[in-house]
Write an enzyme that holds these catalytic residues in place. Structure first.
Site, PDB file in Angstrom:
ATOM      1  CG  LEU A 102      23.026  61.270 121.408  1.00  0.00           C
ATOM      2  CD1 LEU A 102      24.388  61.438 120.744  1.00  0.00           C
ATOM      3  CD2 LEU A 102      22.257  60.125 120.757  1.00  0.00           C
ATOM      4  CG  HIS A 147      24.410  68.582 127.355  1.00  0.00           C
ATOM      5  ND1 HIS A 147      23.949  67.681 128.284  1.00  0.00           N
ATOM      6  CD2 HIS A 147      23.773  68.277 126.193  1.00  0.00           C
ATOM      7  CE1 HIS A 147      23.072  66.864 127.712  1.00  0.00           C
ATOM      8  NE2 HIS A 147      22.939  67.210 126.441  1.00  0.00           N
TER       9      HIS A 147
HETATM   10 NI    NI Z   1      21.750  66.244 125.011  1.00  0.00          NI
END
Ligand code: NI
Length: 191
Positions: A102, A147
């Protein structure tokens, strides 16, 4: 619940290691609201995973979506909130799969990941849990925990030639970087 803005590649928050969540933070209304808002954001953008740094909160927390439901039934997404997660490989085997993110809207690429991992974390109430994940849920968990260390899926790609825009990927697929069994490229939701 609010839908949050998702940081896009280039924003520094995506590149710094996130801070562990303290007991005090975990119990705070702000943090509990953050998890709710992350769930709303994940749903809004049809993602399958989301990490707190992606919504500008540099904390070690993420949502990991696991698609459940028997073939033929409606698929359901079970979303697990993992706070201070740790992953342990359960095998040396790797799998190469298509990933999106995203924070890199519209990009797809082939990424090798461990085929099975153990997830150890605490839930939103501070309860420790452990979950063995295999296949795509294992990929999502590795992508999300990356992340928290400031790592994006691009960093894991051994061959950038498989990088594609989603539209082109849907049309042409992407070439694996090594010979593989022929497979139908599945368009997975973006973690
Ligand atoms: Ni991601």
């Amino acid at each position: 619940m609010s839908i949050l803005k998702v940081a896009q590649m280039g924003h520094p928050v995506l590149r710094v290691p996130a801070d562990p969540v303290s007991d005090e933070t975990l119990a705070s209304d702000d943090f509990q609201r953050l998890l709710d808002d992350m769930a709303a954001t994940l749903g809004e953008y049809d993602g399958i995973g989301l990490a707190a740094p992606q919504v500008h909160a540099p904390l070690r927390a993420c949502l990991i979506g696991i698609v459940t439901g028997e073939p033929g039934e409606a698929e359901r997404l079970r979303v697990i909130a993992a706070v201070n997660p740790k992953l342990t490989p359960l095998t040396d085997e790797t799998q190469v799969g298509v990933e999106g993110c995203l924070s890199m809207t519209d990009l797809r690429g082939l990424v090798p990941r461990r085929r099975a991992v153990r997830l150890d974390a605490i839930d939103r109430h501070g309860e420790p849990f452990s979950l063995d994940l295999e296949g795509y849920p294992a990929v999502v968990a590795q992508h999300e925990v990356d992340h928290l260390d400031g790592v994006l899926f691009l960093d894991r790609m051994p061959d950038l030639r498989s990088l594609a825009f989603a539209r082109e990927f849907a049309r042409y697929g992407v070439e694996p970087e090594e010979p593989q069994e022929p497979q139908e490229p599945a368009a997975e939701p973006a973690p």
